[in-house]
Design a protein around this motif. Sequence first.
Motif, PDB file in Angstrom:
ATOM      1  N   SER A 147      -0.095  -8.036  -5.694  1.00  0.00           N
ATOM      2  CA  SER A 147      -0.455  -6.621  -5.779  1.00  0.00           C
ATOM      3  C   SER A 147       0.313  -5.815  -4.741  1.00  0.00           C
ATOM      4  CB  SER A 147      -1.952  -6.455  -5.531  1.00  0.00           C
ATOM      5  OG  SER A 147      -2.246  -6.552  -4.141  1.00  0.00           O
ATOM      6  N   PRO A 148       0.347  -4.499  -4.900  1.00  0.00           N
ATOM      7  CA  PRO A 148       0.763  -3.659  -3.776  1.00  0.00           C
ATOM      8  C   PRO A 148      -0.281  -3.774  -2.655  1.00  0.00           C
ATOM      9  CG  PRO A 148       0.655  -2.418  -5.857  1.00  0.00           C
ATOM     10  CD  PRO A 148      -0.045  -3.718  -6.083  1.00  0.00           C
ATOM     11  N   VAL A 149       0.023  -3.249  -1.496  1.00  0.00           N
ATOM     12  CA  VAL A 149      -0.998  -3.038  -0.476  1.00  0.00           C
ATOM     13  C   VAL A 149      -1.621  -1.686  -0.797  1.00  0.00           C
ATOM     14  CG1 VAL A 149      -1.492  -2.806   1.985  1.00  0.00           C
ATOM     15  CG2 VAL A 149       0.327  -4.358   1.216  1.00  0.00           C
ATOM     16  N   HIS A 150      -2.870  -1.690  -1.207  1.00  0.00           N
ATOM     17  CA  HIS A 150      -3.473  -0.457  -1.706  1.00  0.00           C
ATOM     18  C   HIS A 150      -4.937  -0.350  -1.295  1.00  0.00           C
ATOM     19  CE1 HIS A 150      -3.823  -2.923  -5.747  1.00  0.00           C
ATOM     20  NE2 HIS A 150      -4.430  -3.519  -4.745  1.00  0.00           N
ATOM     21  N   PHE A 151      -5.481   0.854  -1.438  1.00  0.00           N
ATOM     22  CA  PHE A 151      -6.833   1.168  -0.979  1.00  0.00           C
ATOM     23  C   PHE A 151      -7.757   1.243  -2.182  1.00  0.00           C
ATOM     24  CE2 PHE A 151     -10.202   4.174   0.155  1.00  0.00           C
ATOM     25  CZ  PHE A 151     -10.590   3.742   1.419  1.00  0.00           C
ATOM     26  N   PHE A 152      -8.698   0.303  -2.260  1.00  0.00           N
ATOM     27  CA  PHE A 152      -9.697   0.318  -3.332  1.00  0.00           C
ATOM     28  C   PHE A 152     -10.892   1.139  -2.870  1.00  0.00           C
ATOM     29  CE2 PHE A 152      -7.666  -3.397  -5.392  1.00  0.00           C
ATOM     30  CZ  PHE A 152      -7.744  -2.971  -6.713  1.00  0.00           C
ATOM     31  N   TRP A 153     -11.146   2.225  -3.565  1.00  0.00           N
ATOM     32  CA  TRP A 153     -12.226   3.124  -3.174  1.00  0.00           C
ATOM     33  C   TRP A 153     -13.610   2.593  -3.539  1.00  0.00           C
ATOM     34  CZ3 TRP A 153     -14.079   4.112  -8.007  1.00  0.00           C
ATOM     35  CH2 TRP A 153     -13.163   4.175  -9.060  1.00  0.00           C
ATOM     36  N   GLY A 154     -13.700   1.573  -4.382  1.00  0.00           N
ATOM     37  CA  GLY A 154     -15.005   1.012  -4.716  1.00  0.00           C
ATOM     38  C   GLY A 154     -15.685   0.436  -3.492  1.00  0.00           C
ATOM     39  N   ALA A 155     -14.983  -0.444  -2.789  1.00  0.00           N
ATOM     40  CA  ALA A 155     -15.524  -1.062  -1.576  1.00  0.00           C
ATOM     41  C   ALA A 155     -14.962  -0.435  -0.309  1.00  0.00           C
ATOM     42  CB  ALA A 155     -15.235  -2.560  -1.567  1.00  0.00           C
ATOM     43  N   MET A 156     -14.082   0.534  -0.446  1.00  0.00           N
ATOM     44  CA  MET A 156     -13.465   1.242   0.679  1.00  0.00           C
ATOM     45  C   MET A 156     -12.636   0.296   1.547  1.00  0.00           C
ATOM     46  SD  MET A 156     -15.253   3.926   3.335  1.00  0.00           S
ATOM     47  CE  MET A 156     -14.281   5.261   4.077  1.00  0.00           C
ATOM     48  N   ASP A 157     -11.795  -0.508   0.894  1.00  0.00           N
ATOM     49  CA  ASP A 157     -11.003  -1.473   1.649  1.00  0.00           C
ATOM     50  C   ASP A 157      -9.530  -1.389   1.294  1.00  0.00           C
ATOM     51  OD1 ASP A 157     -11.681  -2.530  -0.939  1.00  0.00           O
ATOM     52  OD2 ASP A 157     -11.042  -4.513  -0.269  1.00  0.00           O
ATOM     53  N   LEU A 158      -8.703  -1.706   2.282  1.00  0.00           N
ATOM     54  CA  LEU A 158      -7.269  -1.843   2.068  1.00  0.00           C
ATOM     55  C   LEU A 158      -7.029  -3.291   1.670  1.00  0.00           C
ATOM     56  CD1 LEU A 158      -4.580  -0.162   2.482  1.00  0.00           C
ATOM     57  CD2 LEU A 158      -4.330  -1.473   4.602  1.00  0.00           C
ATOM     58  N   ALA A 159      -6.390  -3.518   0.532  1.00  0.00           N
ATOM     59  CA  ALA A 159      -6.326  -4.871  -0.021  1.00  0.00           C
ATOM     60  C   ALA A 159      -4.920  -5.254  -0.450  1.00  0.00           C
ATOM     61  CB  ALA A 159      -7.265  -4.981  -1.224  1.00  0.00           C
ATOM     62  N   TYR A 160      -4.674  -6.568  -0.407  1.00  0.00           N
ATOM     63  CA  TYR A 160      -3.439  -7.161  -0.903  1.00  0.00           C
ATOM     64  C   TYR A 160      -3.794  -8.526  -1.476  1.00  0.00           C
ATOM     65  CZ  TYR A 160       0.681 -10.168  -0.656  1.00  0.00           C
ATOM     66  OH  TYR A 160       1.652 -11.084  -0.953  1.00  0.00           O
ATOM     67  N   THR A 161      -3.257  -8.850  -2.669  1.00  0.00           N
ATOM     68  CA  THR A 161      -3.637 -10.075  -3.360  1.00  0.00           C
ATOM     69  C   THR A 161      -2.415 -10.819  -3.884  1.00  0.00           C
ATOM     70  OG1 THR A 161      -5.721  -9.052  -4.045  1.00  0.00           O
ATOM     71  CG2 THR A 161      -5.050 -11.024  -5.226  1.00  0.00           C
ATOM     72  N   ARG A 162      -2.433 -12.152  -3.708  1.00  0.00           N
ATOM     73  CA  ARG A 162      -1.411 -13.050  -4.257  1.00  0.00           C
ATOM     74  C   ARG A 162      -2.023 -13.864  -5.397  1.00  0.00           C
ATOM     75  NH1 ARG A 162       1.439 -15.647   1.249  1.00  0.00           N
ATOM     76  NH2 ARG A 162       2.529 -13.727   1.849  1.00  0.00           N
ATOM     77  N   PHE A 163      -1.181 -14.224  -6.377  1.00  0.00           N
ATOM     78  CA  PHE A 163      -1.650 -14.962  -7.545  1.00  0.00           C
ATOM     79  C   PHE A 163      -0.844 -16.241  -7.726  1.00  0.00           C
ATOM     80  CE2 PHE A 163      -2.790 -10.590  -8.126  1.00  0.00           C
ATOM     81  CZ  PHE A 163      -4.037 -10.624  -8.722  1.00  0.00           C
ATOM     82  N   SER A 164      -1.526 -17.290  -8.159  1.00  0.00           N
ATOM     83  CA  SER A 164      -0.858 -18.567  -8.406  1.00  0.00           C
ATOM     84  C   SER A 164      -0.124 -18.574  -9.734  1.00  0.00           C
ATOM     85  CB  SER A 164      -1.879 -19.701  -8.401  1.00  0.00           C
ATOM     86  OG  SER A 164      -2.708 -19.645  -9.571  1.00  0.00           O
ATOM     87  N   GLY A 165      -0.561 -17.735 -10.668  1.00  0.00           N
ATOM     88  CA  GLY A 165      -0.010 -17.727 -12.018  1.00  0.00           C
ATOM     89  C   GLY A 165      -0.930 -18.360 -13.039  1.00  0.00           C
ATOM     90  N   ARG A 166      -2.032 -18.962 -12.581  1.00  0.00           N
ATOM     91  CA  ARG A 166      -2.963 -19.614 -13.490  1.00  0.00           C
ATOM     92  C   ARG A 166      -4.163 -18.722 -13.783  1.00  0.00           C
ATOM     93  NH1 ARG A 166      -1.899 -24.546 -10.023  1.00  0.00           N
ATOM     94  NH2 ARG A 166      -3.748 -23.918  -8.842  1.00  0.00           N
ATOM     95  N   ILE A 167      -4.713 -18.859 -14.993  1.00  0.00           N
ATOM     96  CA  ILE A 167      -5.915 -18.133 -15.371  1.00  0.00           C
ATOM     97  C   ILE A 167      -7.110 -18.688 -14.599  1.00  0.00           C
ATOM     98  CG2 ILE A 167      -7.504 -17.647 -17.283  1.00  0.00           C
ATOM     99  CD1 ILE A 167      -5.069 -17.631 -19.130  1.00  0.00           C
TER     100      ILE A 167
END
Length: 298
Positions: A172-192
């Motif tokens: 993900s980008p480094v972005h601000f989720f207003w639902g929980a009011m947090d700055l977040a960044y996420t990595r994915f393995s590629g698996r469901i």
Amino acid sequence: MENTSTGSWPRLRVADWADTRDTLHMWTQIVGKVRMAYAPPVNHWWHVTLYPSARGLTTSAVPHGDGVFDLEFDFLDHRLHVRTSDGGSREVALEPKSVATFYGETLEALAALGVEPRIHAVPNEVEHAVPFADDHEHQTYDGEAAHLFWRQLLRAERVLGRFRSEFVGKASPVHFFWGAMDLAYTRFSGRIAPPHPGGAPNCPPSVMREGYSHELASFGFWPGGGEEGAFYAYAYPEPPGYAERTAAYYDKALQECVLPYEAVADAPDPDAVLTEFLRTTYEAAADLAGWDRHALEA
């Protein structure tokens, strides 16, 4: 309020600005929902987020008609700027006022520029979800505290951004989720991932299932969890052994890893302490879940 700035890591005790934080949380939800009304959907709800900017928090450019518009919280001049690509602009003062008043003024400013969004005007991810138009409880705004919080976000974003550069897989980008009011960044393995069970207050399970549709390791900062806020990390699904391998950080009550902001800001090298937290928690998630690290990392 005894808030200070030590070096480049600003200090802000959560207890000193809790009322402003809660009001600002609702204001960011309103602005985020306006973006969501027009932005094309993107996986994991990345189209609804806000981003730290040179003055505060921004929606970035949002499509509308033949042009775009944006909204930006300015924590220097304490204004919400509403702008369109045809040169139109309006402002809403950031000052002590109720959520209901801010909501009405923001919609009025947008309407004056020809933007009339239809949104679900009730907050998400909070226990007591009062419709924005009826919320007269949250009405505190301390401009100094909002400014310091924004500067906290800038410091966190800088370290998270460098950490992001070490990963070449889906992220993900480094972005601000207003639902929980947090700055977040996420990595994915590629698996469901297995379907998320939901459970966030006033948030449909379908929202959580989309957000957690694929195996991930997530990181961020939020104004809670410590005297001055906290950094967090978790894996979904959490692989066996994750809590044990990250025992130095793992909070059994929260079921995620936590690093208090003050532990970072007090360190001789704050960036190094935070980076170690991010790398340690990521490596635990990736190793224990069998991610293809050779293909995913720079």
